[in-house]
Write a protein that holds these residues in place. Structure first.
Motif, PDB file in Angstrom:
ATOM      1  N   ASP A 100      15.762-128.772 -60.818  1.00 50.72           N
ATOM      2  CA  ASP A 100      17.034-128.346 -61.048  1.00 50.72           C
ATOM      3  C   ASP A 100      16.963-126.469 -61.426  1.00 50.72           C
ATOM      4  N   GLU A 101      17.226-125.853 -59.919  1.00 57.12           N
ATOM      5  CA  GLU A 101      17.634-124.533 -60.223  1.00 57.12           C
ATOM      6  C   GLU A 101      18.742-124.573 -59.012  1.00 57.12           C
ATOM      7  N   PHE A 102      17.876-125.099 -57.693  1.00 52.67           N
ATOM      8  CA  PHE A 102      18.748-124.689 -56.211  1.00 52.67           C
ATOM      9  C   PHE A 102      18.698-126.269 -55.634  1.00 52.67           C
ATOM     10  N   PHE A 103      19.300-125.582 -54.887  1.00 54.97           N
ATOM     11  CA  PHE A 103      18.822-127.069 -53.586  1.00 54.97           C
ATOM     12  C   PHE A 103      19.295-126.133 -51.965  1.00 54.97           C
ATOM     13  N   VAL A 104      18.865-126.843 -50.854  1.00 52.43           N
ATOM     14  CA  VAL A 104      18.914-126.362 -49.802  1.00 52.43           C
ATOM     15  C   VAL A 104      19.350-127.863 -49.348  1.00 52.43           C
ATOM     16  N   VAL A 105      20.742-127.501 -48.059  1.00 55.06           N
ATOM     17  CA  VAL A 105      20.563-127.772 -46.984  1.00 55.06           C
ATOM     18  C   VAL A 105      20.396-127.759 -45.950  1.00 55.06           C
ATOM     19  N   ILE A 106      19.396-128.561 -45.350  1.00 56.85           N
ATOM     20  CA  ILE A 106      18.663-128.252 -43.503  1.00 56.85           C
ATOM     21  C   ILE A 106      19.136-129.084 -42.228  1.00 56.85           C
ATOM     22  N   ARG A 107      19.233-129.155 -41.432  1.00 54.34           N
ATOM     23  CA  ARG A 107      20.475-129.447 -40.678  1.00 54.34           C
ATOM     24  C   ARG A 107      19.815-129.003 -38.774  1.00 54.34           C
ATOM     25  N   PRO A 108      18.918-129.991 -38.439  1.00 52.58           N
ATOM     26  CA  PRO A 108      18.758-129.358 -36.973  1.00 52.58           C
ATOM     27  C   PRO A 108      19.351-129.736 -36.263  1.00 52.58           C
ATOM     28  N   ILE A 109      19.682-128.507 -35.035  1.00 48.16           N
ATOM     29  CA  ILE A 109      20.367-128.179 -34.108  1.00 48.16           C
ATOM     30  C   ILE A 109      19.988-128.409 -33.268  1.00 48.16           C
ATOM     31  N   PRO A 110      20.229-128.077 -31.778  1.00 46.11           N
ATOM     32  CA  PRO A 110      20.051-127.875 -30.566  1.00 46.11           C
ATOM     33  C   PRO A 110      19.888-126.267 -30.708  1.00 46.11           C
ATOM     34  N   GLY A 111      18.633-125.960 -30.355  1.00 50.48           N
ATOM     35  CA  GLY A 111      17.913-124.362 -30.404  1.00 50.48           C
ATOM     36  C   GLY A 111      17.740-123.925 -31.603  1.00 50.48           C
TER      37      GLY A 111
ATOM     38  N   ASP B 222      24.949-114.106 -61.842  1.00 48.11           N
ATOM     39  CA  ASP B 222      26.048-115.533 -61.015  1.00 48.11           C
ATOM     40  C   ASP B 222      24.874-115.292 -59.878  1.00 48.11           C
ATOM     41  N   ALA B 223      24.865-116.797 -59.818  1.00 50.25           N
ATOM     42  CA  ALA B 223      24.549-117.235 -58.456  1.00 50.25           C
ATOM     43  C   ALA B 223      25.554-117.242 -57.370  1.00 50.25           C
ATOM     44  N   TRP B 224      24.365-116.789 -56.079  1.00 52.44           N
ATOM     45  CA  TRP B 224      25.723-116.947 -54.874  1.00 52.44           C
ATOM     46  C   TRP B 224      24.913-118.110 -53.335  1.00 52.44           C
ATOM     47  N   PRO B 225      25.829-118.413 -53.004  1.00 49.46           N
ATOM     48  CA  PRO B 225      24.845-119.261 -51.397  1.00 49.46           C
ATOM     49  C   PRO B 225      24.711-118.292 -50.682  1.00 49.46           C
ATOM     50  N   GLU B 226      24.117-118.795 -49.638  1.00 48.86           N
ATOM     51  CA  GLU B 226      23.932-118.226 -48.231  1.00 48.86           C
ATOM     52  C   GLU B 226      23.192-119.200 -47.475  1.00 48.86           C
ATOM     53  N   GLY B 227      24.146-119.173 -46.371  1.00 45.70           N
ATOM     54  CA  GLY B 227      23.143-119.816 -44.813  1.00 45.70           C
ATOM     55  C   GLY B 227      24.771-120.280 -44.325  1.00 45.70           C
ATOM     56  N   ASP B 228      25.006-121.247 -43.924  1.00 45.65           N
ATOM     57  CA  ASP B 228      26.486-122.303 -43.724  1.00 45.65           C
ATOM     58  C   ASP B 228      27.243-123.244 -43.994  1.00 45.65           C
ATOM     59  N   LEU B 229      27.786-123.031 -44.867  1.00 46.77           N
ATOM     60  CA  LEU B 229      28.863-124.055 -45.688  1.00 46.77           C
ATOM     61  C   LEU B 229      29.441-124.984 -44.673  1.00 46.77           C
ATOM     62  N   ALA B 230      29.511-124.911 -43.739  1.00 46.31           N
ATOM     63  CA  ALA B 230      30.833-125.394 -42.343  1.00 46.31           C
ATOM     64  C   ALA B 230      29.452-126.751 -42.151  1.00 46.31           C
ATOM     65  N   LEU B 231      27.602-126.474 -41.783  1.00 50.73           N
ATOM     66  CA  LEU B 231      27.473-127.492 -41.905  1.00 50.73           C
ATOM     67  C   LEU B 231      27.042-129.130 -41.593  1.00 50.73           C
TER      68      LEU B 231
ATOM     69  N   GLU C 184      35.464-127.517 -49.445  1.00 51.14           N
ATOM     70  CA  GLU C 184      34.609-128.086 -50.491  1.00 51.14           C
ATOM     71  C   GLU C 184      33.679-127.660 -50.867  1.00 51.14           C
ATOM     72  N   LEU C 185      32.943-127.384 -49.530  1.00 51.76           N
ATOM     73  CA  LEU C 185      31.184-127.706 -49.960  1.00 51.76           C
ATOM     74  C   LEU C 185      31.278-125.964 -50.412  1.00 51.76           C
ATOM     75  N   ALA C 186      32.051-125.433 -50.442  1.00 51.12           N
ATOM     76  CA  ALA C 186      31.725-123.940 -50.974  1.00 51.12           C
ATOM     77  C   ALA C 186      32.752-124.008 -52.439  1.00 51.12           C
ATOM     78  N   LEU C 187      33.335-124.654 -52.737  1.00 48.61           N
ATOM     79  CA  LEU C 187      33.797-125.785 -54.177  1.00 48.61           C
ATOM     80  C   LEU C 187      32.230-126.151 -54.447  1.00 48.61           C
ATOM     81  N   ILE C 188      32.289-126.780 -53.788  1.00 46.19           N
ATOM     82  CA  ILE C 188      30.580-127.634 -54.880  1.00 46.19           C
ATOM     83  C   ILE C 188      29.466-126.812 -55.233  1.00 46.19           C
ATOM     84  N   VAL C 189      29.500-125.967 -54.538  1.00 45.22           N
ATOM     85  CA  VAL C 189      28.186-125.247 -54.739  1.00 45.22           C
ATOM     86  C   VAL C 189      28.549-123.854 -56.037  1.00 45.22           C
TER      87      VAL C 189
END
Length: 158
Positions: A54-65, A103-112, A122-127
């Motif tokens: 209940d602290e954080f989440f991660v979205v992981i999307r394998p992409i070529p390379g 204040d928490a802040w996200p890191e990574g690809d908000l467009a993934l 929209e993903l930024a608003l949700i995060v």
């Protein structure tokens, strides 16, 4: 200390979504999650959703390379190996405990997930919706993409 939460593989193939739970011991194993997601044979999108304590989440999307990642709270890297591993893979330093405020802040690809129905803004608003738990944020993402029922069904079984 055992980690609570869930890790789910999400697949879109032939226009249909499916979700399956990943092993609970992967909640601390970013490499294991990535390896597991790469093994999923699908012509469509494959990504993972991980919710930890209940602290954080991660979205992981394998992409070529490589892999595209989104960590909902960079400050979680102070307490969780999974979050620290995400920052490491993103080539970012773990925040210094003295430099962070509340204040928490996200890191990574908000467009993934933009190609799946969740634009970057929209993903930024949700995060950044601090009144929601990470599982609730992931449910919102699933709703926008169209697999909310499938996600809820596998989480309810866990």
């Amino acid at each position: 200390m055992s980690t609570e939460g869930f890790a789910v593989a999400v697949v879109r193939a032939d226009g249909k979504w499916s979700c399956s739970l990943l092993a609970a011991d992967l909640l601390d194993d970013l490499d294991g999650i990535i390896t597991g997601l790469r093994r999923v044979a699908a012509d469509g999108a494959v990504f993972g959703l991980v919710c930890v304590d209940d602290e954080f989440f991660v979205v992981i999307r394998p992409i070529p390379g490589g892999v595209s990642l989104l960590l909902s709270d960079a400050t979680a890297a102070l307490d969780y190996d999974l979050a620290a591993d995400v920052l490491d893979l993103l080539h970012l330093e773990t925040p210094d405990e003295d430099d962070i405020d509340d204040d928490a802040w996200p890191e990574g690809d908000l467009a993934l997930l933009a190609d799946l129905g969740v634009p970057e803004q929209e993903l930024a608003l949700i995060v950044n919706e601090v009144d929601l738990y990470p599982d609730e944020q992931l449910a919102m993402i699933a709703q926008r993409c169209g697999f909310a029922d499938q996600l809820a069904a596998v989480i309810d079984k866990s």
